[in-house]
Enzyme design. Structure first.
Site, mmCIF file in Angstrom:
data_model
loop_
_atom_site.group_PDB
_atom_site.id
_atom_site.type_symbol
_atom_site.label_atom_id
_atom_site.label_comp_id
_atom_site.label_asym_id
_atom_site.label_seq_id
_atom_site.Cartn_x
_atom_site.Cartn_y
_atom_site.Cartn_z
ATOM 1 N N TYR A 72 0.831 -1.214 0.000
ATOM 2 C CA TYR A 72 0.000 0.000 0.000
ATOM 3 C C TYR A 72 0.862 1.260 0.000
ATOM 4 O O TYR A 72 0.497 2.275 -0.605
ATOM 5 C CB TYR A 72 -0.991 -0.015 1.174
ATOM 6 C CG TYR A 72 -2.207 -0.864 0.841
ATOM 7 C CD1 TYR A 72 -3.250 -0.332 0.080
ATOM 8 C CD2 TYR A 72 -2.284 -2.188 1.225
ATOM 9 C CE1 TYR A 72 -4.352 -1.109 -0.271
ATOM 10 C CE2 TYR A 72 -3.378 -2.979 0.880
ATOM 11 C CZ TYR A 72 -4.409 -2.436 0.134
ATOM 12 O OH TYR A 72 -5.486 -3.190 -0.226
ATOM 13 N N ASP A 109 -7.855 6.015 -4.663
ATOM 14 C CA ASP A 109 -6.727 6.916 -4.931
ATOM 15 C C ASP A 109 -7.028 8.396 -4.695
ATOM 16 O O ASP A 109 -6.105 9.225 -4.695
ATOM 17 C CB ASP A 109 -6.186 6.694 -6.359
ATOM 18 C CG ASP A 109 -7.244 6.885 -7.452
ATOM 19 O OD1 ASP A 109 -8.164 7.709 -7.281
ATOM 20 O OD2 ASP A 109 -7.124 6.208 -8.500
ATOM 21 N N HIS A 124 -14.959 2.032 -1.543
ATOM 22 C CA HIS A 124 -13.958 1.106 -1.002
ATOM 23 C C HIS A 124 -12.929 1.796 -0.117
ATOM 24 O O HIS A 124 -11.847 1.262 0.097
ATOM 25 C CB HIS A 124 -13.267 0.343 -2.151
ATOM 26 C CG HIS A 124 -14.197 -0.607 -2.858
ATOM 27 N ND1 HIS A 124 -13.916 -1.161 -4.084
ATOM 28 C CD2 HIS A 124 -15.399 -1.114 -2.490
ATOM 29 C CE1 HIS A 124 -14.920 -1.963 -4.452
ATOM 30 N NE2 HIS A 124 -15.829 -1.941 -3.501
ATOM 31 N N GLY A 198 -14.576 2.473 -16.639
ATOM 32 C CA GLY A 198 -13.344 1.814 -16.211
ATOM 33 C C GLY A 198 -13.483 0.813 -15.088
ATOM 34 O O GLY A 198 -12.594 0.709 -14.254
ATOM 35 N N THR A 199 -14.574 0.058 -15.096
ATOM 36 C CA THR A 199 -14.667 -1.030 -14.115
ATOM 37 C C THR A 199 -14.970 -2.336 -14.829
ATOM 38 O O THR A 199 -15.735 -2.356 -15.796
ATOM 39 C CB THR A 199 -15.722 -0.750 -13.022
ATOM 40 O OG1 THR A 199 -15.805 -1.887 -12.155
ATOM 41 C CG2 THR A 199 -17.104 -0.447 -13.578
ATOM 42 N N SER A 200 -14.385 -3.422 -14.315
ATOM 43 C CA SER A 200 -14.636 -4.739 -14.908
ATOM 44 C C SER A 200 -16.014 -5.265 -14.516
ATOM 45 O O SER A 200 -16.515 -6.203 -15.125
ATOM 46 C CB SER A 200 -13.562 -5.728 -14.445
ATOM 47 O OG SER A 200 -13.554 -5.796 -13.022
HETATM 48 C C1 BJW Z 1 -10.154 1.239 -18.682
HETATM 49 C C2 BJW Z 1 -8.982 1.873 -19.099
HETATM 50 C C3 BJW Z 1 -9.082 3.210 -19.519
HETATM 51 C C4 BJW Z 1 -8.491 -0.156 -18.486
HETATM 52 N N1 BJW Z 1 -10.261 3.818 -19.517
HETATM 53 N N2 BJW Z 1 -11.301 1.861 -18.689
HETATM 54 C C5 BJW Z 1 -21.363 -12.286 -4.810
HETATM 55 C C6 BJW Z 1 -20.869 -13.221 -5.702
HETATM 56 C C7 BJW Z 1 -19.524 -13.567 -5.672
HETATM 57 C C8 BJW Z 1 -18.647 -12.998 -4.762
HETATM 58 C C9 BJW Z 1 -19.147 -12.082 -3.881
HETATM 59 C C10 BJW Z 1 -20.480 -11.738 -3.903
HETATM 60 N N3 BJW Z 1 -20.678 -10.806 -2.949
HETATM 61 C C11 BJW Z 1 -19.502 -10.562 -2.327
HETATM 62 C C12 BJW Z 1 -18.565 -11.320 -2.868
HETATM 63 C C13 BJW Z 1 -17.144 -11.359 -2.472
HETATM 64 C C14 BJW Z 1 -16.336 -10.186 -2.975
HETATM 65 C C15 BJW Z 1 -16.334 -10.181 -4.494
HETATM 66 O O1 BJW Z 1 -17.017 -9.428 -5.151
HETATM 67 N N4 BJW Z 1 -15.504 -11.012 -5.098
HETATM 68 C C16 BJW Z 1 -15.374 -11.077 -6.547
HETATM 69 C C17 BJW Z 1 -13.895 -11.032 -6.927
HETATM 70 C C18 BJW Z 1 -16.048 -12.297 -7.068
HETATM 71 N N5 BJW Z 1 -16.830 -8.923 -2.451
HETATM 72 C C19 BJW Z 1 -16.525 -8.520 -1.224
HETATM 73 O O2 BJW Z 1 -15.870 -9.205 -0.472
HETATM 74 C C20 BJW Z 1 -17.070 -7.181 -0.773
HETATM 75 N N6 BJW Z 1 -17.682 -7.265 0.492
HETATM 76 C C21 BJW Z 1 -18.876 -7.802 0.652
HETATM 77 O O3 BJW Z 1 -19.537 -8.221 -0.258
HETATM 78 O O4 BJW Z 1 -19.293 -7.809 1.968
HETATM 79 C C22 BJW Z 1 -20.428 -8.607 2.308
HETATM 80 C C23 BJW Z 1 -19.903 -9.950 2.665
HETATM 81 C C24 BJW Z 1 -18.987 -10.051 3.705
HETATM 82 C C25 BJW Z 1 -18.537 -11.306 4.061
HETATM 83 C C26 BJW Z 1 -18.944 -12.432 3.357
HETATM 84 C C27 BJW Z 1 -19.829 -12.300 2.286
HETATM 85 C C28 BJW Z 1 -20.326 -11.045 1.967
HETATM 86 C C29 BJW Z 1 -15.935 -6.187 -0.605
HETATM 87 C C30 BJW Z 1 -15.265 -5.863 -1.877
HETATM 88 C C31 BJW Z 1 -14.108 -4.908 -1.636
HETATM 89 C C32 BJW Z 1 -13.242 -4.773 -2.858
HETATM 90 N N7 BJW Z 1 -12.051 -4.121 -2.507
HETATM 91 C C33 BJW Z 1 -11.051 -3.874 -3.514
HETATM 92 C C34 BJW Z 1 -9.722 -3.497 -2.828
HETATM 93 C C35 BJW Z 1 -9.792 -2.076 -2.250
HETATM 94 C C36 BJW Z 1 -8.486 -1.672 -1.685
HETATM 95 C C37 BJW Z 1 -7.390 -1.696 -2.710
HETATM 96 O O5 BJW Z 1 -7.481 -1.033 -3.780
HETATM 97 O O6 BJW Z 1 -6.401 -2.382 -2.463
HETATM 98 O O7 BJW Z 1 -11.456 -2.816 -4.395
HETATM 99 S S1 BJW Z 1 -10.839 -5.225 -4.651
HETATM 100 C C38 BJW Z 1 -10.545 -4.271 -6.089
HETATM 101 O O8 BJW Z 1 -11.564 -4.513 -7.085
HETATM 102 C C39 BJW Z 1 -10.673 -2.812 -5.637
HETATM 103 C C40 BJW Z 1 -11.463 -2.251 -6.776
HETATM 104 O O9 BJW Z 1 -12.130 -1.080 -6.315
HETATM 105 C C41 BJW Z 1 -12.401 -3.353 -7.159
HETATM 106 C C42 BJW Z 1 -13.029 -3.230 -8.476
HETATM 107 O O10 BJW Z 1 -12.100 -3.301 -9.489
HETATM 108 P P1 BJW Z 1 -12.338 -2.454 -10.805
HETATM 109 O O11 BJW Z 1 -12.373 -1.019 -10.473
HETATM 110 O O12 BJW Z 1 -13.490 -2.975 -11.543
HETATM 111 O O13 BJW Z 1 -10.948 -2.687 -11.573
HETATM 112 P P2 BJW Z 1 -10.473 -3.881 -12.532
HETATM 113 O O14 BJW Z 1 -9.007 -3.879 -12.469
HETATM 114 O O15 BJW Z 1 -11.181 -5.141 -12.251
HETATM 115 O O16 BJW Z 1 -10.974 -3.428 -13.993
HETATM 116 C C43 BJW Z 1 -10.425 -2.312 -14.641
HETATM 117 C C44 BJW Z 1 -11.258 -1.992 -15.856
HETATM 118 O O17 BJW Z 1 -10.762 -0.800 -16.428
HETATM 119 C C45 BJW Z 1 -11.221 -3.049 -16.953
HETATM 120 O O18 BJW Z 1 -12.551 -3.309 -17.400
HETATM 121 C C46 BJW Z 1 -10.425 -2.383 -18.076
HETATM 122 O O19 BJW Z 1 -10.850 -2.773 -19.381
HETATM 123 C C47 BJW Z 1 -10.737 -0.940 -17.825
HETATM 124 N N8 BJW Z 1 -9.769 0.029 -18.363
HETATM 125 N N9 BJW Z 1 -7.901 1.038 -19.021
HETATM 126 C C48 BJW Z 1 -11.325 3.180 -19.131
HETATM 127 N N10 BJW Z 1 -7.944 3.926 -19.977
#
Ligand code: BJW
Length: 259
Positions: A72, A109, A124, A198-200
């Site tokens: 971090y 960020d 987040h 910009g989210t997956s």
């Molecule tokens: C561009 C570009 C350009 C590139 N212009 N675009 C239901 C089903 C299955 C699983 C779960 C569920 N419910 C909950 C879960 C578990 C879990 C989860 O979702 N897991 C999945 C991986 C399956 N969720 C959680 O645990 C959440 N909590 C929760 O649900 O609590 C209730 C609960 C508790 C206990 C048990 C059960 C339920 C919490 C989620 C927290 C996520 N935290 C993070 C880390 C934050 C800190 C850090 O940054 O270190 O957040 S994970 C990470 O992913 C970060 C991001 O915010 C988040 C989303 O990612 P994002 O933004 O979508 O980025 P990428 O990299 O995935 O995609 C980038 C995109 O940009 C791509 O599409 C590119 O094409 C695009 N791109 N260049 C525009 N120039």
């Protein structure tokens, strides 16, 4: 939603032009052109052998506090050096072109706040805040170590309970803050247009926002160079990077280009 002779930008302009409340939902791709890697890109340097999904958990922090805290610290350095690109500034301008605009970001960020966007909900958490791992007592950011080199770094200890200090972000398996989540869900259910940038769309519960907006009758517009889990729910898809598409969209909206 797309008329046959329209480009996606023109269709998006038409949707934004008539929308009273607009929500912009952003993810890691929003900051890519400012030099901050997306969450699912392979890590580099010291961190290349780790999977971000494994580092971003409380279990990883408890097992390897110096590794996770150091990761971090490295990311905070990247963010400090980052310059918000033209897409960030376009979203600030968009506030002046629609009646009501809110940004709901998954990013930690702080770049939307840095450029001056006024209503920003950080689902987040934030890299700029710290709290202890046991009791979540706040810890002052100016007391957090900032190693110059890309290295592991032992976290400081909480002054009240002695447990290690962690970044105040939401890790996998943790609940999002109730207040910000309720506000984001209300906004999604009541907006007339949602820009999803910009989210997956892989991470829950944030990935539900476009579905909520669409079910409530809003026009969903995706901005992303790649197809995602959101593409199927979007009425309009602008394929391209945020740094090019958002300025083009805002320029067209300000010229009233709705044809
Ligand atoms: C561009 C570009 C350009 C590139 N212009 N675009 C239901 C089903 C299955 C699983 C779960 C569920 N419910 C909950 C879960 C578990 C879990 C989860 O979702 N897991 C999945 C991986 C399956 N969720 C959680 O645990 C959440 N909590 C929760 O649900 O609590 C209730 C609960 C508790 C206990 C048990 C059960 C339920 C919490 C989620 C927290 C996520 N935290 C993070 C880390 C934050 C800190 C850090 O940054 O270190 O957040 S994970 C990470 O992913 C970060 C991001 O915010 C988040 C989303 O990612 P994002 O933004 O979508 O980025 P990428 O990299 O995935 O995609 C980038 C995109 O940009 C791509 O599409 C590119 O094409 C695009 N791109 N260049 C525009 N120039």
């Amino acid at each position: 939603m797309l008329k046959t002779e329209e480009s996606p930008i023109q269709a998006a302009v038409r949707a934004l032009h008539t929308a009273r409340r607009v929500v912009v939902a952003t993810g890691a791709g929003m900051s890519r052109e400012s030099g901050i890697p997306t969450f699912r890109e392979a890590l580099t340097g010291l961190w290349a052998r780790y999977d971000p999904e494994e580092l971003a958990t409380e279990a990883a922090f408890r097992r390897h506090p110096a590794r996770v805290f150091g990761w971090y610290a490295w990311r905070r350095r990247l963010v400090r050096a980052a310059v918000p690109h033209a897409g960030y500034h376009a979203l600030v301008s968009l506030e002046g072109l629609v009646s009501e605009l809110a940004i709901v970001t998954q990013n930690v960020d702080g770049l939307h706040r840095r450029v001056g966007s006024r209503r920003v909900l950080e689902l987040h958490g934030s890299l700029d805040r710290f709290s202890c791992v046991d009791a979540r007592h706040p810890f002052p950011a100016d007391r957090a170590p900032e190693p110059e080199a890309d290295t592991e770094c032992e976290p400081p200890r909480c002054e009240r309970c002695g447990s290690p200090v962690r970044p105040d972000v939401v890790w996998f398996g943790e609940m999002l803050a109730a207040g910000v989540t309720a506000e984001a869900w209300d906004l999604a259910a009541s907006c007339r247009a949602m820009l999803v940038v910009g989210t997956s769309g892989l991470v829950q519960p944030a990935a539900q926002l476009p579905f909520i907006a669409r079910d409530a009758g809003a026009t969903v517009i995706e901005v992303n160079p790649e197809p995602t889990e959101i593409s199927g729910v979007a009425h309009i898809v602008c394929r391209g990077p945020a740094g090019a598409v958002l300025p083009a969209l805002v320029a067209a909206l300000s010229q009233g280009a709705t044809k």
